[in-house]
Design a protein around this motif. Structure first.
Motif, short mmCIF file in Angstrom:
data_model
loop_
_atom_site.label_atom_id
_atom_site.label_comp_id
_atom_site.label_asym_id
_atom_site.label_seq_id
_atom_site.Cartn_x
_atom_site.Cartn_y
_atom_site.Cartn_z
N GLY A 101 45.76 31.17 39.73
CA GLY A 101 46.73 32.08 39.14
C GLY A 101 46.38 33.51 39.49
N VAL A 102 47.15 34.44 38.97
CA VAL A 102 46.94 35.86 39.21
C VAL A 102 46.22 36.46 38.01
CG1 VAL A 102 48.09 38.07 39.67
CG2 VAL A 102 49.02 35.95 40.62
N GLY A 103 45.22 37.27 38.27
CA GLY A 103 44.44 37.86 37.20
C GLY A 103 44.32 39.37 37.32
N VAL A 104 43.79 39.98 36.27
CA VAL A 104 43.70 41.44 36.17
C VAL A 104 42.25 41.86 35.96
CG1 VAL A 104 44.41 43.45 34.78
CG2 VAL A 104 46.03 41.58 35.20
N PRO A 137 49.41 36.51 48.87
CA PRO A 137 50.41 35.91 48.00
C PRO A 137 50.52 36.59 46.64
CG PRO A 137 49.17 34.19 49.09
CD PRO A 137 48.49 35.48 49.42
N SER A 138 49.38 37.00 46.04
CA SER A 138 49.44 37.65 44.73
C SER A 138 50.15 39.00 44.82
CB SER A 138 48.03 37.84 44.15
OG SER A 138 47.26 38.72 44.95
N GLY A 139 49.90 39.73 45.92
CA GLY A 139 50.55 41.03 46.11
C GLY A 139 52.05 40.91 46.27
N VAL A 140 52.45 39.93 47.06
CA VAL A 140 53.89 39.68 47.26
C VAL A 140 54.54 39.34 45.91
CG1 VAL A 140 55.59 38.16 48.33
CG2 VAL A 140 53.59 38.92 49.64
N TYR A 141 53.84 38.54 45.12
CA TYR A 141 54.39 38.13 43.83
C TYR A 141 54.53 39.31 42.87
CZ TYR A 141 54.83 36.15 39.20
OH TYR A 141 55.27 35.89 37.92
N VAL A 142 53.47 40.12 42.74
CA VAL A 142 53.52 41.17 41.72
C VAL A 142 54.54 42.26 42.06
CG1 VAL A 142 51.18 40.75 40.88
CG2 VAL A 142 51.55 42.48 42.67
N ILE A 143 54.78 42.50 43.33
CA ILE A 143 55.81 43.48 43.68
C ILE A 143 57.17 43.02 43.15
CG2 ILE A 143 57.13 44.45 45.60
CD1 ILE A 143 54.50 45.86 45.06
N GLY A 144 57.44 41.72 43.31
CA GLY A 144 58.67 41.17 42.76
C GLY A 144 58.66 41.18 41.24
N LEU A 145 57.47 40.95 40.67
CA LEU A 145 57.34 40.93 39.21
C LEU A 145 57.62 42.31 38.62
CD1 LEU A 145 56.51 39.52 36.58
CD2 LEU A 145 54.13 40.09 37.12
N PHE A 146 57.12 43.36 39.26
CA PHE A 146 57.38 44.71 38.76
C PHE A 146 58.88 44.97 38.70
CE2 PHE A 146 53.15 46.11 40.90
CZ PHE A 146 52.43 45.51 39.88
N LEU A 199 47.34 36.62 33.99
CA LEU A 199 48.65 37.07 33.52
C LEU A 199 49.13 36.14 32.40
CD1 LEU A 199 50.66 37.90 36.77
CD2 LEU A 199 49.21 39.41 35.40
N PRO A 200 49.96 36.65 31.49
CA PRO A 200 50.54 35.78 30.45
C PRO A 200 51.27 34.60 31.08
CG PRO A 200 50.95 38.08 29.96
CD PRO A 200 50.37 38.06 31.34
N ALA A 201 51.27 33.49 30.38
CA ALA A 201 51.80 32.25 30.93
C ALA A 201 53.24 32.36 31.41
CB ALA A 201 51.69 31.14 29.89
N ASP A 202 54.06 33.15 30.71
CA ASP A 202 55.48 33.20 31.07
C ASP A 202 55.75 34.00 32.34
OD1 ASP A 202 54.67 35.44 29.54
OD2 ASP A 202 56.75 35.93 29.04
N ILE A 203 54.76 34.73 32.82
CA ILE A 203 54.94 35.45 34.09
C ILE A 203 53.84 35.08 35.10
CG2 ILE A 203 56.24 37.41 33.17
CD1 ILE A 203 53.57 38.98 33.17
N GLN A 204 53.09 34.03 34.79
CA GLN A 204 52.01 33.62 35.69
C GLN A 204 52.59 32.94 36.93
OE1 GLN A 204 49.26 33.87 37.37
NE2 GLN A 204 47.94 33.63 35.55
#
Length: 247
Positions: A101-104, A137-146, A199-204
């Motif tokens: 998963g993605v972490g902080v 992959p995490s970077g691609v995902y978080v840009i869309g998440l923002f 990340l919280p489960a609903d946006i992981q």
């Protein structure tokens, strides 16, 4: 009798050494730490040696385009599927190794923000002076998440993307980025970084990292043996230790 058994053992050992070979691997970095823990065990048990290039996703793709030879490719599963489709990898050779998963993370000793809910994570990003993310992959995902969170415009001036192959943890540890977001396996044990959590489960977003055998592999059978070792039940603990789920 003992003499005959000793001779037989020596013959088996020498035959194993005769079949020992060097396996070449091109891999992205998410599974690196677990991989390195397991590698000596495999080399000792098999007699094979494994030469591995760990790099970022973009650089790995560049190396493939430029013709770098390898027996095994380890990347995110969509990339493995894409290389199977183009014939770079053998059809049917995809084996899922582990998922992350993605972490902080924040600089060691810095206050840890609340990221327990999506709203809290959103507030933490808005409050941060700078945000580190990757080209993988995490970077691609978080840009869309923002964008999904409705904060893309607000965080854009604060974003700091690491070059391919450079861990986000490096710019968090140096203080260049106040908060960093990357795969859990890459962030959770990085020196100089305090891991905040996933990340919280609903946006992981779970990313599967898989392997594929090169169509022009020189050591295909030995390569399959290494993948089988990586995915054996006995190897699961090494991946879990790094925040990954086997398979």
């Amino acid at each position: 009798m003992k003499c005959r058994l000793l001779v037989a053992a020596c013959v088996l050992f020498l035959c194993g050494m005769a079949n020992a070979t060097e396996i070449t691997v091109l891999s992205t970095q998410a599974p690196e730490q677990a991989y390195r823990e397991l590698l000596p065990q495999f080399e000792k048990a098999s007699g094979h040696t494994v030469k591995t290039t760990f790099t970022g996703t973009l650089d790995a793709k560049k190396r493939i385009v430029e013709g770098q030879a390898f027996d095994i490719l380890i990347m995110s599963s969509p990339d493995i599927d894409a290389f199977i489709a183009t014939g770079t990898l053998v059809a049917g050779s995809r084996i899922d190794i582990a998922q992350s998963g993605v972490g902080v993370g924040v600089k060691a000793g810095a206050p840890k923000p609340d990221i327990g809910t999506t709203e809290a994570f959103k507030k933490a990003l808005l409050a941060a002076k700078s945000i580190g993310y990757s080209t993988g992959p995490s970077g691609v995902y978080v840009i869309g998440l923002f964008d999904r969170l409705g904060i893309a415009d607000q965080v854009k001036p604060k974003l700091k993307q690491t070059p391919t192959g450079v861990f986000v943890g490096s710019i968090v540890a140096s203080g260049e980025a106040e908060i960093g977001v990357q795969q859990v396996s890459e962030m959770s044990h990085f020196a100089g970084v305090d891991y905040v959590g996933p990340l919280p489960a609903d946006i992981q977003k779970m990313t599967i990292f898989a392997s594929g055998i090169a169509a022009n592999a020189k050591q295909a059978e030995a390569a399959k043996a290494w993948v089988k070792f990586l995915t054996a039940p006995s190897s699961a603990a090494a991946f879990k230790k790094q925040g990954m789920e086997p398979g």
